[in-house]
Design a protein around this motif. Structure first.
Motif, mmCIF file in Angstrom:
data_model
loop_
_atom_site.group_PDB
_atom_site.id
_atom_site.type_symbol
_atom_site.label_atom_id
_atom_site.label_comp_id
_atom_site.label_asym_id
_atom_site.label_seq_id
_atom_site.Cartn_x
_atom_site.Cartn_y
_atom_site.Cartn_z
ATOM 1 N N LEU A 66 46.968 56.860 -57.894
ATOM 2 C CA LEU A 66 47.235 57.553 -56.707
ATOM 3 C C LEU A 66 46.634 59.208 -56.819
ATOM 4 O O LEU A 66 46.420 60.022 -55.545
ATOM 5 C CB LEU A 66 48.884 58.154 -56.539
ATOM 6 C CG LEU A 66 49.426 56.457 -55.845
ATOM 7 C CD1 LEU A 66 51.262 56.490 -56.490
ATOM 8 C CD2 LEU A 66 49.003 56.182 -54.325
ATOM 9 N N LEU A 99 52.519 50.925 -54.643
ATOM 10 C CA LEU A 99 50.706 51.106 -54.449
ATOM 11 C C LEU A 99 51.395 51.421 -53.230
ATOM 12 O O LEU A 99 50.478 52.769 -52.827
ATOM 13 C CB LEU A 99 49.638 50.452 -55.515
ATOM 14 C CG LEU A 99 50.045 51.163 -56.769
ATOM 15 C CD1 LEU A 99 49.125 50.427 -57.769
ATOM 16 C CD2 LEU A 99 50.297 53.051 -56.580
ATOM 17 N N ASP A 114 50.838 55.010 -51.369
ATOM 18 C CA ASP A 114 49.802 55.335 -50.528
ATOM 19 C C ASP A 114 49.386 55.713 -49.144
ATOM 20 O O ASP A 114 49.005 56.607 -48.873
ATOM 21 C CB ASP A 114 48.273 54.260 -50.802
ATOM 22 C CG ASP A 114 47.540 54.595 -50.496
ATOM 23 O OD1 ASP A 114 46.829 55.554 -50.818
ATOM 24 O OD2 ASP A 114 47.072 53.853 -49.302
ATOM 25 N N ASP A 160 50.077 54.271 -62.590
ATOM 26 C CA ASP A 160 50.548 54.543 -61.003
ATOM 27 C C ASP A 160 50.022 55.620 -60.550
ATOM 28 O O ASP A 160 49.241 56.246 -59.514
ATOM 29 C CB ASP A 160 51.320 54.074 -60.433
ATOM 30 C CG ASP A 160 51.626 52.653 -60.706
ATOM 31 O OD1 ASP A 160 50.617 51.721 -60.697
ATOM 32 O OD2 ASP A 160 53.095 51.977 -60.378
#
Length: 371
Positions: free
Chosen positions: A219, A261, A265, A215
């Motif tokens: 990101l 996510l 985000d 992750d």
């Protein structure tokens, strides 16, 4: 095979090109194939006609239902066929827009030509002026991208992975930097020169769980893209093993992961957080169960925050305070300071989350439980 049967096959093959981040509908109705919901920026659900032009594809994406090695029936809709099926749905009120993508049946240039021709038929022959979202094929020419942007309200190109190494784990037929990142940069530069093109802005999509990327890596890549371009939105498609693909025996991605996510985000894109402010576990992944914004807030030294004089940058870091409510706070407090937590609640602040992180006129609202 008639157009309706082709549409059923190709619209189901298009299910993995996401147009909605709330509930990813995986198939359409048999009597009305190709209708999928999309969630607008205002939260309203908009029905779109979503289809591939063809499921024929030269790419070897190991996770993809349409990968070149997979043995199944390959079909194609002509630009005229797509236009007619779509307009039937549109005139009967079933859909409000078109989402068009395609496999690469022969060359990238020819595929793009057919996609663009479909949009041109709708716009110029039939006078259709509503929403079109057109997928750009990785490796498309700059001229074809510009032609697409003149016709479509939104274009997108799937980034698929966070790095060249990550993409190479999934496909050997695409160059990450040249075919994808460079094209994403072109989309941005073309739009900056003429804001009339692609008025809804560009988006992208990443496959999560098909490779070894964390992750944190995902990101950080999105953070770089948001800094360099005016990308409007990212979609995160959780990997699903599909029979007949090279990745059919890999583990399915936990949908909680893609959900987290999306939260993170949004913090990067909408709230202008930095990835270094987010909390990851020892493996570089987000918690599956705890809100990324709350975890980040617990690690910041700015709380509890005085609502009546905090700047906007800090206000939107408070759990429970969104962009709209932060702007309302900034505006109202010019004339009257906030004294009661209920006054914030009336503005849309989720006070149950915000209380530990704020003060009103110097008074703490509840204890902040740090770790």
């Amino acid at each position: 095979m008639d157009s309706l049967k082709k549409t059923q096959v190709l619209s189901d093959s298009a299910q993995f090109d996401l147009c909605d981040y709330v509930n990813h509908q995986k198939s359409s109705q048999h009597n009305l194939p190709g209708i999928y919901p999309a969630t607008g920026s205002n939260g309203c659900t908009i029905p779109l006609f979503k289809t591939l032009m063809t499921n024929k594809c030269k790419n070897d994406c190991k996770y993809c239902i349409n990968q070149c090695q997979r043995d199944f029936t390959r079909i194609e809709l002509s630009p005229d066929e797509i236009a007619k099926v779509f307009l039937k749905y549109y005139t009967e009120g079933y859909v409000n827009g078109l989402f068009l993508s395609s496999g690469v049946s022969d060359t990238i240039d020819n595929t793009m030509d057919r996609l663009i021709e479909t949009c041109s038929i709708l716009r110029k022959r039939y006078g259709y002026q509503d929403y079109i979202h057109l997928k750009i094929i990785p490796g498309a020419s700059k001229d074809d991208i510009k032609r697409s942007m003149k016709l479509a309200d939104r274009v997108s190109i799937n980034i698929e992975a966070a790095s060249a190494d990550g993409l190479s784990q999934m496909s050997s037929t695409k160059d990450y930097n040249k075919d994808i990142l460079k094209r994403l940069s072109w989309i941005d530069s073309i739009r900056k020169r003429d804001r009339r093109l692609c008025p809804s802005g560009p988006t992208t999509q990443m496959i999560v769980g098909a490779n070894d990327e964390t992750d944190s890596e995902i990101l950080k890549r999105m953070e770089k893209i948001y800094k360099k371009t005016n990308l409007k939105r990212s979609y995160f498609s959780g990997f699903q093993p599909l029979e007949g693909t090279e990745f059919e025996n890999k583990t399915e991605c936990d949908l909680k992961r893609t959900g987290q996510l999306y939260h993170a985000d949004s913090l990067l894109n909408d709230y202008h957080f930095k990835t270094k402010e987010l909390i990851f576990d020892g493996n570089g992944n987000l918690s599956l169960n705890e809100d990324p914004k709350i975890l980040a807030a617990k690690n910041m030294n700015i709380f509890p925050l005085e609502v009546n004089n905090a700047n906007y940058h800090d206000l939107i870091r408070v759990p429970g305070i969104g962009i709209k409510s932060a702007r309302k706070i900034m505006d109202i407090r010019k004339n009257k300071p906030f004294e009661e937590i209920e006054d914030l609640k009336k503005l849309g602040v989720v006070t149950s989350r915000a209380e530990p992180y704020i003060k009103l006129k110097g008074n703490y609202q509840s204890a902040l439980d740090r770790y």
